[in-house]
Design a protein around this motif. Sequence first.
Motif, mmCIF file in Angstrom:
data_model
loop_
_atom_site.group_PDB
_atom_site.id
_atom_site.type_symbol
_atom_site.label_atom_id
_atom_site.label_comp_id
_atom_site.label_asym_id
_atom_site.label_seq_id
_atom_site.Cartn_x
_atom_site.Cartn_y
_atom_site.Cartn_z
ATOM 1 N N VAL A 78 -20.424 76.921 5.281
ATOM 2 C CA VAL A 78 -21.007 75.575 5.251
ATOM 3 C C VAL A 78 -21.913 75.414 6.473
ATOM 4 C CG1 VAL A 78 -20.513 73.101 5.162
ATOM 5 C CG2 VAL A 78 -18.913 74.725 4.128
ATOM 6 N N GLY A 79 -23.223 75.243 6.248
ATOM 7 C CA GLY A 79 -24.175 75.116 7.353
ATOM 8 C C GLY A 79 -24.289 73.712 7.911
ATOM 9 N N PRO A 80 -24.789 72.734 7.143
ATOM 10 C CA PRO A 80 -25.125 71.415 7.699
ATOM 11 C C PRO A 80 -23.936 70.464 7.854
ATOM 12 C CG PRO A 80 -26.334 71.877 5.635
ATOM 13 C CD PRO A 80 -25.242 72.879 5.748
ATOM 14 N N ASP A 81 -24.054 69.563 8.817
ATOM 15 C CA ASP A 81 -23.009 68.558 9.056
ATOM 16 C C ASP A 81 -22.762 67.695 7.821
ATOM 17 O OD1 ASP A 81 -25.512 67.382 9.251
ATOM 18 O OD2 ASP A 81 -25.180 66.451 11.198
ATOM 19 N N ALA A 82 -23.826 67.320 7.114
ATOM 20 C CA ALA A 82 -23.660 66.419 5.972
ATOM 21 C C ALA A 82 -22.821 67.076 4.874
ATOM 22 C CB ALA A 82 -25.020 66.014 5.416
ATOM 23 N N ALA A 83 -22.975 68.397 4.707
ATOM 24 C CA ALA A 83 -22.185 69.106 3.697
ATOM 25 C C ALA A 83 -20.715 69.141 4.100
ATOM 26 C CB ALA A 83 -22.725 70.525 3.510
ATOM 27 N N ALA A 116 -19.199 66.958 6.078
ATOM 28 C CA ALA A 116 -18.667 65.595 5.981
ATOM 29 C C ALA A 116 -18.448 65.183 4.531
ATOM 30 C CB ALA A 116 -19.614 64.620 6.678
ATOM 31 N N ALA A 117 -19.230 65.764 3.624
ATOM 32 C CA ALA A 117 -19.105 65.407 2.199
ATOM 33 C C ALA A 117 -17.947 66.139 1.515
ATOM 34 C CB ALA A 117 -20.413 65.715 1.471
ATOM 35 N N GLY A 118 -17.264 67.007 2.252
ATOM 36 C CA GLY A 118 -16.079 67.644 1.666
ATOM 37 C C GLY A 118 -16.371 68.905 0.869
ATOM 38 N N VAL A 119 -17.453 69.603 1.221
ATOM 39 C CA VAL A 119 -17.762 70.862 0.519
ATOM 40 C C VAL A 119 -16.631 71.883 0.719
ATOM 41 C CG1 VAL A 119 -19.292 72.883 0.594
ATOM 42 C CG2 VAL A 119 -20.261 70.587 0.430
ATOM 43 N N ALA A 120 -16.121 71.968 1.957
ATOM 44 C CA ALA A 120 -15.035 72.928 2.213
ATOM 45 C C ALA A 120 -13.801 72.546 1.400
ATOM 46 C CB ALA A 120 -14.699 72.969 3.703
ATOM 47 N N ASP A 121 -13.465 71.257 1.377
ATOM 48 C CA ASP A 121 -12.280 70.803 0.634
ATOM 49 C C ASP A 121 -12.395 71.218 -0.842
ATOM 50 O OD1 ASP A 121 -11.248 68.164 2.624
ATOM 51 O OD2 ASP A 121 -13.287 68.954 2.773
ATOM 52 N N ALA A 122 -13.571 70.972 -1.426
ATOM 53 C CA ALA A 122 -13.755 71.249 -2.857
ATOM 54 C C ALA A 122 -13.648 72.753 -3.135
ATOM 55 C CB ALA A 122 -15.109 70.713 -3.330
ATOM 56 N N CYS A 123 -14.204 73.574 -2.235
ATOM 57 C CA CYS A 123 -14.150 75.031 -2.441
ATOM 58 C C CYS A 123 -12.719 75.536 -2.254
ATOM 59 C CB CYS A 123 -15.102 75.744 -1.488
ATOM 60 S SG CYS A 123 -16.835 75.398 -1.860
ATOM 61 N N ALA A 154 -13.521 67.794 5.428
ATOM 62 C CA ALA A 154 -14.125 66.510 5.816
ATOM 63 C C ALA A 154 -13.309 65.856 6.935
ATOM 64 C CB ALA A 154 -14.221 65.591 4.607
ATOM 65 N N ALA A 155 -11.975 65.994 6.862
ATOM 66 C CA ALA A 155 -11.123 65.357 7.878
ATOM 67 C C ALA A 155 -11.351 66.005 9.242
ATOM 68 C CB ALA A 155 -9.658 65.455 7.467
ATOM 69 N N ALA A 156 -11.459 67.326 9.295
ATOM 70 C CA ALA A 156 -11.692 68.004 10.578
ATOM 71 C C ALA A 156 -13.117 67.755 11.071
ATOM 72 C CB ALA A 156 -11.429 69.499 10.427
ATOM 73 N N ALA A 157 -14.056 67.592 10.135
ATOM 74 C CA ALA A 157 -15.460 67.367 10.508
ATOM 75 C C ALA A 157 -15.675 65.975 11.102
ATOM 76 C CB ALA A 157 -16.369 67.565 9.293
ATOM 77 N N ARG A 158 -14.634 65.110 11.056
ATOM 78 C CA ARG A 158 -14.788 63.787 11.686
ATOM 79 C C ARG A 158 -15.052 63.914 13.180
ATOM 80 N NH1 ARG A 158 -10.593 59.491 10.840
ATOM 81 N NH2 ARG A 158 -12.327 58.104 11.305
ATOM 82 N N ILE A 159 -14.712 65.046 13.762
ATOM 83 C CA ILE A 159 -15.017 65.267 15.179
ATOM 84 C C ILE A 159 -16.528 65.128 15.419
ATOM 85 C CG2 ILE A 159 -15.230 67.808 15.036
ATOM 86 C CD1 ILE A 159 -13.414 65.878 17.785
ATOM 87 N N GLU A 160 -17.321 65.360 14.367
ATOM 88 C CA GLU A 160 -18.766 65.117 14.456
ATOM 89 C C GLU A 160 -19.198 63.860 13.703
ATOM 90 O OE1 GLU A 160 -21.409 68.291 13.214
ATOM 91 O OE2 GLU A 160 -23.168 67.074 13.710
ATOM 92 N N ASP A 170 -23.209 67.489 -2.653
ATOM 93 C CA ASP A 170 -22.464 67.370 -3.910
ATOM 94 C C ASP A 170 -21.371 68.439 -3.902
ATOM 95 O OD1 ASP A 170 -21.514 67.292 -6.494
ATOM 96 O OD2 ASP A 170 -23.493 67.073 -7.424
ATOM 97 N N ALA A 171 -20.225 68.047 -3.327
ATOM 98 C CA ALA A 171 -19.155 69.024 -3.068
ATOM 99 C C ALA A 171 -18.707 69.711 -4.360
ATOM 100 C CB ALA A 171 -17.979 68.334 -2.379
ATOM 101 N N ALA A 172 -18.553 68.944 -5.428
ATOM 102 C CA ALA A 172 -18.066 69.533 -6.685
ATOM 103 C C ALA A 172 -19.081 70.536 -7.229
ATOM 104 C CB ALA A 172 -17.801 68.432 -7.707
#
Length: 429
Positions: A68-73, A75-82, A94-100, A50-52
């Motif tokens: 940000v530890g886990p891949d799911a976080a 991919a869910a855009g936690v970094a973007d929201a912060c 999330a865009a850079a995490a597409r590599i995974e 829950d990025a927000a």
Amino acid sequence: MTRVLIVGGGGREHALAWACAQDHGVDILCAPGNGGTASIAKNVRVEVTDAAAVAALAVEEHADLVVVGPDAAAAAGVADACLRRGIAVFGPTAAAARIESSKSFAKRLMDEAGIPTARWTSGGAGDRGRLRAFIAELGGACVIKADGLALGKGVVVCDTASDAERALAACLDERRFGDAGMTVVVEERLAGPEVSVFGLCDGTRLRMLHTARDHKRLQDGDRGPNTGGMGAVSPSPDVDDALLDATITAVLQPCVDALKDRGTSFVGCLYAGLMLTDAGPRVLEFNARFGDPEAQVLLPLLDESALELLVACARGRLEPGRARFRADTALGVVTATAGYPGDVRTGDIVTGLDALDGDVLVFHGGTRRSDDGTLRTSGGRVLCVVALGADVEAARSHAYENLARVRFEGMQYRRDIGAAVTAFSAASP
Ligand code: AMP
Ligand code: GLY
């Protein structure tokens, strides 16, 4: 005082919290954390995808840095929201995490950037004919991968075309991995020892960490089902300096450059899973985060401030090169609950941790403290016992000696973490 919010609740996040806590004047929050982080940090309940909500928590708690530890976080855009809320983040958008989070995206990027990887194709239910033709061309020896995130379970190594047919059906017909498996990547099956390489990245520059060797299969001798990882050794005995340098030049830096060129610069830990084939190293996958349990063996060996490195990545001012490491070897053994990696039982009491030697580290994954203070199991991989030694043998005997004092009902672990590489086994469990 620096306030760090670590997102996630596994052994990797406990190790990150521990590493940050080595600096003075650091206040740590873990979201949600676990029974181990509770003793060095404030645990706060939050859904990591829950990025927000994560960003709101970071604002409310006046965090200076979010990790940000886990891949799911990721991919869910936690970094973007912060980042939108003006908070520094160690971890990819999330865009850079597409590599995974998209294996076909990663394969395309590797081809375009000339990064060595197995031959591949991808497609969905409508592309059966083309997928089958490629499997036939490979003589059936292939690997079928769900395109999206599948908790490390979306990869099937196949010997024959009928194995491959079953794996395709699991993804495309039975939808075993949900949307993540509606597109599959089919690749050539490679052979050789596996090694993981890790680089911290500030969007442009890389600072290399040690290599590590994970043990993904559940049972001794690399048998049984694939897991998230049952133990790890760092540095990997299979990689020398020349090979690491070649990997930086041929794999990691081209990946960082390609992501930057696309306008999706990568900040965080870039982790490449490599197979050392007779024809040279080949990338099996990229991950956009620290490995678990690799973080638990990498971070205790670091001979400089982990927090300063994470902050330098987040601020885009990383000093490139190699990070400083102690000369030791670190070895970690994961203990899991009965049933792992399938359905696990939880709620059992964990004992013996107070009997461990002072120089041994225990990173918790699936644990929680109940109201009366007892430590109980709460997930598949319960804890990772890590010992350092002059060499693999010394670290291994010290880790196992201590692990023998830990108890919980149904505890299972591998007895051969760090043993000489077993022969390549492509056989499915
Ligand atoms: P991955 O999640 O892509 O790392 O795959 C999980 C595991 O499957 C790897 O650690 C390897 O053991 C195996 N694997 C993945 N890709 C290949 C490949 N092309 N050839 C052989 N084994 C592979
Ligand atoms: N230990 C493997 C991973 O973190 O992906």
